[in-house]
Structure formats: structure tokens, C-alpha cells
Design an enzyme around this catalytic site. Structure first.
Site: not given
Length: 347
Positions: A53, A238, A246
């Protein structure tokens, strides 16, 4: 916030976990530190990161930055004892880490020390293998998955080599517990069986994708988890922002994941926005925020779950945290089940 044991260890973690995969790229260090402060103040003690990451995109020159951001927070605040830190070693890759080389026992010995240095800590609470070396059906590879080329004995030998190195790290006090990511029921069972037979560290957790839109975990993996006491660390609860609504109507907010990765790692199918709208409508009927509903649903599962959510910005995290005490009624859960049966596997 509710705490649950991490597998069969004595490590207690929240059933929510702050994901940090944007730290050092989309999320600046200042905002990342604000997010960690907010999460800890809200009662969340669990942070998840990885050596590769940040993402969006993953690049060799940014590998390790998310760990460094967390390490700088630990050094600045002195609050190491307030958090449980999980990180991961990368498997075979396109060249982001170690020029593409995955992990074996020798790599793990080196990678653990590198992560400890970046995190500025003496111990990693949970050390995970990011994906199996033999391959995985995760990340939409399930549609064409073919394990026929696997060599069973080679896989088992590799597992023992890795477990031996992890055992050394545990005995040296460098890591407390171990886990897998993107693993199958067969894989988890073999890791556990071999560890138990040889007196080596036992897998405490598995980090797989799991959300209202992605429920591969619900059958064989769920059975494995219940019988073997393995905690699911669910990533993308999510659905990479799809469940926030969105992206409905073709919207692509500036700086969003879709603005960087148009197909959202294979999630943007012809069906997904329509199925997402069904869940958004369900939430609206019951006066629920869809983000809060999606995360609260994770707590209803018949196996142990700590849901890993991330936020690019601290204001997004603030909105998520407003739902930390939301609980779903039996009616809502039943309607969610009905939607899933009508619209399974949208990506």
C-alpha cells in the site's frame, strides 16, 4: 464499540477496522493521522495495512508508504498500545514488490523486519499473507477459476516453509498472530491442519472481500470459519464506494476510485448499478443511511466479522462513524436477504 477475539488468540479487536490503503497517496499524511485519531477516539482499535500500500494506483516507488504513515503516527503520538496493527506480505505480483517475487520462508523473514521498521514498532499484532502463491479465485477470477494446474504437494511444502518462518517470528516476539487473505476454504483448512499437526502458529483470520454485493464467503468459507474459529476481516464492505450511491446515474466524482480505475477492478458490470439501487431504495424505505446499513449488516452474519472500511478524506470517515451504533431490525435483514436472492453476484 463491540470487540471480538481474533480467531483463537487473546487479541481483542473491534468489529470495525480502519483500512489504510490510500494513506500516502490519495490521503495525505496529515489527513491520515487525523483519521487514525478519529477512529481511536470513536473506540476503534484496529488498523489494517500492507507492505504494497498505497493503492490507486499501486506503484513500486510508493510501496510501504502506508506503513510509514502509520509508523509516523505511532512515533508522534506514542499511542502504540491503543491500536492493533495488521499488515501483509505480498504474493507474486507484476513487479510492485521485490520485482514481482512473492513470499516464501526467506522472504517473510526479511519482510517482517522491513514492516517493523516502517511501522516504528517492535511487534506486528497480525501478520497476513496477501494472497496465496498458488493462485486465488478472488478479484473476479471466480468466473474462470481453474485450479487443475495446482501441485498439491508443492502447495503443502510451501505452507510448511512459510509457517516455519512465521513460527520463528512469533517466538522472537516480532509478530503475535497470523492470517491469510484472498484464500479459499480448502486453503484455510490446510494451513490450519498443518500448523496444528506440527505445533506451528495457527491462522487466526482471513481477509476476503465481503459486502452486500459480493457474498462468495457465505457458504464454504462460512462453514470453515465457524468450525475453525477464523475471524473474517471483510474488505470492501461498501463495495469500493458503490454502496454509498455516489456512482448512480453514471456519476464519477473527482478523486473517486472510479475516476482512477474505470471498471473498479471488474465490479462495474451492466447489472451492478441497478442492483445497488435496490439496496439504496431499501435503506431509504427504512430511514437508514446506505453506508450505515451496509456496515451494520456485517454485524448480523452468523460468523465472526471485523469489517475493514476506508475513507479517502476525514470528512468521509466522520460520516461513516456516525453509524457506528446502528443496528438492523429483523425486517430489514429479511428484505436484504430477499434482494440478494433476487440479484445474486452482480459482479
Amino acid at each position: 464499540m463491540k470487540q471480538i477475539p481474533l480467531g483463537r488468540t487473546d487479541i481483542m479487536v473491534n468489529d470495525w477496522c480502519l483500512g489504510t490503503m490510500t494513506f500516502g497517496n490519495q490521503t495525505t499524511q496529515d489527513d491520515a493521522h487525523t483519521q487514525i485519531d478519529m477512529a481511536v477516539d470513536a473506540g476503534i482499535n484496529f488498523l489494517d495495512t500492507a507492505e504494497m500500500y498505497p493503492v490507486n494506483p499501486i506503484r513500486a516507488e510508493t510501496v510501504g508508504l502506508s506503513e510509514e504513515v502509520i509508523g509516523n503516527w505511532i512515533a508522534r503520538t506514542g499511542r502504540r498500545n491503543d491500536i492493533v496493527v495488521a499488515t501483509k506480505v505480498s504474493g507474486n505480483n507484476p513487479g510492485w514488490v521485490r520485482e514481482g517475487r512473492g513470499y516464501d520462508g526467506a522472504v517473510i523473514r526479511e519482510a517482517v523486519d522491513t514492516s517493523l521498521k516502517r511501522l516504528q514498532t517492535d511487534v506486528i499484532d497480525l501478520y497476513q499473507m496477501h494472497w496465496p502463491i498458488r493462485g486465488s479465485y478472488m478479484f473476479r477470477q471466480n468466473w474462470t477459476y481453474d485450479p487443475s494446474g495446482q501441485n498439491r504437494q508443492q502447495t503443502l511444502d510451501h505452507m510448511m516453509d512459510v509457517l516455519g518462518a512465521l513460527d520463528e517470528a512469533v517466538k522472537a516476539g516480532k509478530i503475535r498472530a497470523i492470517g491469510m487473505s484472498n484464500e479459499s476454504a480448502w486453503g484455510m483448512t490446510k494451513w490450519i491442519d498443518q500448523a496444528e499437526a506440527a505445533g506451528l502458529p495457527r491462522m487466526a483470520s482471513v481477509q476476503n472481500e465481503y459486502s452486500l454485493l459480493c457474498r462468495l464467503y457465505d457458504t464454504d468459507m462460512a462453514e470453515m470459519a465457524v468450525n475453525e474459529d477464523v475471524t473474517l476481516l471483510s474488505f470492501s464492505p461498501l463495495a469500493c464506494g458503490l454502496l454509498t450511491g455516489k456512482y448512480q446515474g453514471g456519476a464519477v466524482p473527482e478523486g473517486s476510485r472510479m475516476s482512477i480505475n474505470a471498471d473498479m477492478g471488474g465490479r462495474m458490470t451492466d447489472r451492478v448499478l441497478g442492483v445497488t439501487q435496490t439496496y439504496l431504495d431499501l435503506a431509504e424505505r427504512h430511514g437508514l443511511d446506505p453506508v450505515h446499513m451496509a456496515l451494520a449488516w456485517q454485524r448480523t452474519r452468523p460468523f465472526a466479522v471485523s469489517a475493514i472500511f476506508g475513507a479517502t478524506r476525514s470528512d468521509q470517515l466522520a460520516h461513516i462513524l456516525k453509524g457506528k451504533d446502528v443496528a438492523l431490525t429483523d425486517e430489514v435483514i429479511a428484505e436484504i436477504d430477499a434482494v440478494h436472492q433476487a440479484h445474486p453476484m452482480p459482479f
